[in-house]
Design a protein around this motif. Structure first.
Motif, PDB file in Angstrom:
ATOM      1  N   ALA A  29     -32.571  19.446 -30.939  1.00 40.31           N
ATOM      2  CA  ALA A  29     -31.722  18.305 -31.283  1.00 40.31           C
ATOM      3  C   ALA A  29     -30.799  18.658 -32.446  1.00 40.31           C
ATOM      4  CB  ALA A  29     -32.584  17.092 -31.637  1.00 40.31           C
ATOM      5  N   LEU A  30     -31.171  19.694 -33.187  1.00 41.53           N
ATOM      6  CA  LEU A  30     -30.352  20.112 -34.322  1.00 41.53           C
ATOM      7  C   LEU A  30     -29.262  21.081 -33.896  1.00 41.53           C
ATOM      8  CD1 LEU A  30     -33.206  20.656 -36.936  1.00 41.53           C
ATOM      9  CD2 LEU A  30     -31.729  18.659 -36.676  1.00 41.53           C
ATOM     10  N   GLY A  31     -29.401  21.644 -32.715  1.00 39.38           N
ATOM     11  CA  GLY A  31     -28.395  22.583 -32.232  1.00 39.38           C
ATOM     12  C   GLY A  31     -28.996  23.596 -31.281  1.00 39.38           C
ATOM     13  N   GLU A  32     -28.174  24.462 -30.760  1.00 41.18           N
ATOM     14  CA  GLU A  32     -28.640  25.483 -29.834  1.00 41.18           C
ATOM     15  C   GLU A  32     -29.588  26.445 -30.545  1.00 41.18           C
ATOM     16  OE1 GLU A  32     -24.473  25.808 -27.317  1.00 41.18           O
ATOM     17  OE2 GLU A  32     -24.958  27.315 -28.828  1.00 41.18           O
ATOM     18  N   PRO A  79     -32.856  13.506 -18.846  1.00 37.33           N
ATOM     19  CA  PRO A  79     -34.189  13.044 -18.473  1.00 37.33           C
ATOM     20  C   PRO A  79     -34.845  12.203 -19.560  1.00 37.33           C
ATOM     21  CG  PRO A  79     -33.905  15.358 -17.957  1.00 37.33           C
ATOM     22  CD  PRO A  79     -32.720  14.968 -18.763  1.00 37.33           C
ATOM     23  N   LEU A  80     -34.524  12.475 -20.811  1.00 42.91           N
ATOM     24  CA  LEU A  80     -35.063  11.643 -21.890  1.00 42.91           C
ATOM     25  C   LEU A  80     -34.540  10.220 -21.756  1.00 42.91           C
ATOM     26  CD1 LEU A  80     -34.802  13.976 -25.020  1.00 42.91           C
ATOM     27  CD2 LEU A  80     -36.832  13.353 -23.713  1.00 42.91           C
ATOM     28  N   ALA A  81     -33.271  10.120 -21.404  1.00 40.70           N
ATOM     29  CA  ALA A  81     -32.679   8.796 -21.204  1.00 40.70           C
ATOM     30  C   ALA A  81     -33.399   8.063 -20.083  1.00 40.70           C
ATOM     31  CB  ALA A  81     -31.187   8.933 -20.896  1.00 40.70           C
ATOM     32  N   THR A  82     -33.693   8.798 -19.015  1.00 36.19           N
ATOM     33  CA  THR A  82     -34.391   8.171 -17.887  1.00 36.19           C
ATOM     34  C   THR A  82     -35.777   7.700 -18.296  1.00 36.19           C
ATOM     35  OG1 THR A  82     -33.214   9.673 -16.428  1.00 36.19           O
ATOM     36  CG2 THR A  82     -35.054   8.472 -15.496  1.00 36.19           C
ATOM     37  N   ALA A  83     -36.487   8.545 -19.032  1.00 32.13           N
ATOM     38  CA  ALA A  83     -37.823   8.174 -19.486  1.00 32.13           C
ATOM     39  C   ALA A  83     -37.752   6.936 -20.380  1.00 32.13           C
ATOM     40  CB  ALA A  83     -38.455   9.334 -20.245  1.00 32.13           C
ATOM     41  N   HIS A  84     -36.776   6.937 -21.260  1.00 33.62           N
ATOM     42  CA  HIS A  84     -36.572   5.819 -22.169  1.00 33.62           C
ATOM     43  C   HIS A  84     -36.340   4.541 -21.369  1.00 33.62           C
ATOM     44  CE1 HIS A  84     -34.365   3.477 -25.337  1.00 33.62           C
ATOM     45  NE2 HIS A  84     -35.270   4.042 -26.098  1.00 33.62           N
ATOM     46  N   GLN A  85     -35.491   4.669 -20.387  1.00 32.31           N
ATOM     47  CA  GLN A  85     -35.164   3.552 -19.517  1.00 32.31           C
ATOM     48  C   GLN A  85     -36.409   3.094 -18.750  1.00 32.31           C
ATOM     49  OE1 GLN A  85     -31.420   3.872 -16.876  1.00 32.31           O
ATOM     50  NE2 GLN A  85     -33.131   4.465 -15.551  1.00 32.31           N
TER      51      GLN A  85
ATOM     52  N   LEU B  87     -38.727   8.202 -28.134  1.00 31.16           N
ATOM     53  CA  LEU B  87     -37.586   8.659 -27.343  1.00 31.16           C
ATOM     54  C   LEU B  87     -36.266   8.177 -27.945  1.00 31.16           C
ATOM     55  CD1 LEU B  87     -38.991   8.129 -23.764  1.00 31.16           C
ATOM     56  CD2 LEU B  87     -38.269  10.297 -24.763  1.00 31.16           C
ATOM     57  N   SER B  88     -36.318   7.063 -28.642  1.00 35.72           N
ATOM     58  CA  SER B  88     -35.092   6.492 -29.199  1.00 35.72           C
ATOM     59  C   SER B  88     -34.388   7.453 -30.149  1.00 35.72           C
ATOM     60  CB  SER B  88     -35.397   5.187 -29.942  1.00 35.72           C
ATOM     61  OG  SER B  88     -35.805   4.196 -29.032  1.00 35.72           O
ATOM     62  N   PHE B  89     -35.174   8.335 -30.745  1.00 36.42           N
ATOM     63  CA  PHE B  89     -34.561   9.309 -31.643  1.00 36.42           C
ATOM     64  C   PHE B  89     -33.465  10.094 -30.934  1.00 36.42           C
ATOM     65  CE2 PHE B  89     -34.568  13.813 -32.922  1.00 36.42           C
ATOM     66  CZ  PHE B  89     -33.964  13.668 -34.169  1.00 36.42           C
ATOM     67  N   TYR B  90     -33.648  10.332 -29.664  1.00 38.10           N
ATOM     68  CA  TYR B  90     -32.691  11.155 -28.914  1.00 38.10           C
ATOM     69  C   TYR B  90     -31.575  10.326 -28.287  1.00 38.10           C
ATOM     70  CZ  TYR B  90     -36.209  14.716 -29.544  1.00 38.10           C
ATOM     71  OH  TYR B  90     -37.097  15.602 -30.107  1.00 38.10           O
ATOM     72  N   PRO B 126     -36.178  15.203 -38.834  1.00 34.42           N
ATOM     73  CA  PRO B 126     -36.412  13.800 -38.467  1.00 34.42           C
ATOM     74  C   PRO B 126     -37.807  13.581 -37.931  1.00 34.42           C
ATOM     75  CG  PRO B 126     -35.118  14.951 -36.813  1.00 34.42           C
ATOM     76  CD  PRO B 126     -35.728  15.985 -37.711  1.00 34.42           C
ATOM     77  N   GLY B 127     -38.226  12.342 -37.947  1.00 29.05           N
ATOM     78  CA  GLY B 127     -39.511  11.841 -37.419  1.00 29.05           C
ATOM     79  C   GLY B 127     -40.565  12.916 -37.257  1.00 29.05           C
ATOM     80  N   ASN B 128     -41.364  13.134 -38.268  1.00 31.09           N
ATOM     81  CA  ASN B 128     -42.301  14.255 -38.234  1.00 31.09           C
ATOM     82  C   ASN B 128     -43.198  14.258 -37.008  1.00 31.09           C
ATOM     83  OD1 ASN B 128     -43.064  11.916 -39.394  1.00 31.09           O
ATOM     84  ND2 ASN B 128     -44.389  12.837 -40.949  1.00 31.09           N
TER      85      ASN B 128
END
Lengths: 130, 130
Positions: A29-32, A79-85, B87-90, B126-128
């Motif tokens: 999430a911080l970068g590649e 996929p994270l969005a889908t899981a969140h949803q 998941l909201s973190f992402y 973020p979020g440990n």
DNA sequence: GGATAATTCAACCATGTGGTTGAATGTGCG
DNA sequence: CGCACATTCAACCACATGGTTGAATTATCC
């Protein structure tokens, strides 16, 4: 927000069920990051870390770009969005927000039906699993 | 919204990584169910279904109330809320919303540092995890 | 070309998972 | 009491998972 099959949901949640892999995601999430960079903070062999990355890749959470002899990984949040949803469906339960229709459905229809005649409920009302 | 340990997050996501168990959760979203009722729609033995329910219970997603010879199960949405929150973190990644500070952090600091000197980044911002 | 670096592959191992079956436990009922 | 019902327990099985090590692959550097 792409619609995923039940199997794909399986793989996403499974990928998220491991601390090492979640840690890698936060890193991404911080970068590649290269495979080596992702592996470094974890007390395990490179081969083991490589397997974890492949699990993330298999779940569609990570995309890999091969650059010479190093592999660059980047987060794919889809996929994270889908899981969140997927989880959002249950939001009304923890927020306690049930509108009149839902309360009716739940307390009147469902509960009594189940109690009185052991009824099988209308086949899978909301979000057909996946 | 209770804070969960990394291990607990493991168990919640693992519980969610199985179609049968997700199906049971959706069933429980409609109201209380006995073990037998939860098992019925699935093509497996009662013992197998019972194990699935115990996994859900272990993850804190299901609470059980023993009433005579039947066990009544009900949904506990708490851990789902935590997973959702996790998941909201992402969320910013799939919504594309990155504010100036974050963009600076990501493209300037992180990327260059990693490229130039293979730096280990600031320890887990973020979020440990959990 | 040859050494070195980044990564995977393959074989292996211990443990966990998801399923089975058959017996045990405990409750309700006539 | 005695039977039937709801559920679990225990033993077992096949297969997946997460880890190891050592060799293979491929690319870069001198």
């Amino acid at each position: 927000m792409v619609e995923l099959s039940a199997y794909q949901v399986d793989t996403v949640f499974h990928a998220l069920s491991d601390t090492t892999r979640r840690h890698m995601l936060r890193e991404l999430a911080l970068g590649e990051r290269t495979v080596g960079q992702l592996a470094e903070p974890h007390a395990m062999s490179l081969a083991a870390a490589s397997k974890h990355i492949k699990v993330l890749e298999g779940a569609g959470l990570v995309r890999r770009e091969i650059q010479g002899r190093t592999h660059l990984c980047r987060l794919d949040p889809g996929p994270l969005a889908t899981a969140h949803q997927w989880l959002s469906f249950y939001e009304r339960f923890w927020t306690g927000r049930l509108d009149a229709l839902e309360r009716l459905l739940k307390e009147d229809d469902t509960r009594k039906a189940a109690a009185e005649q052991n009824t099988r409920l209308p086949p899978s009302k909301p979000g057909n699993d996946a």
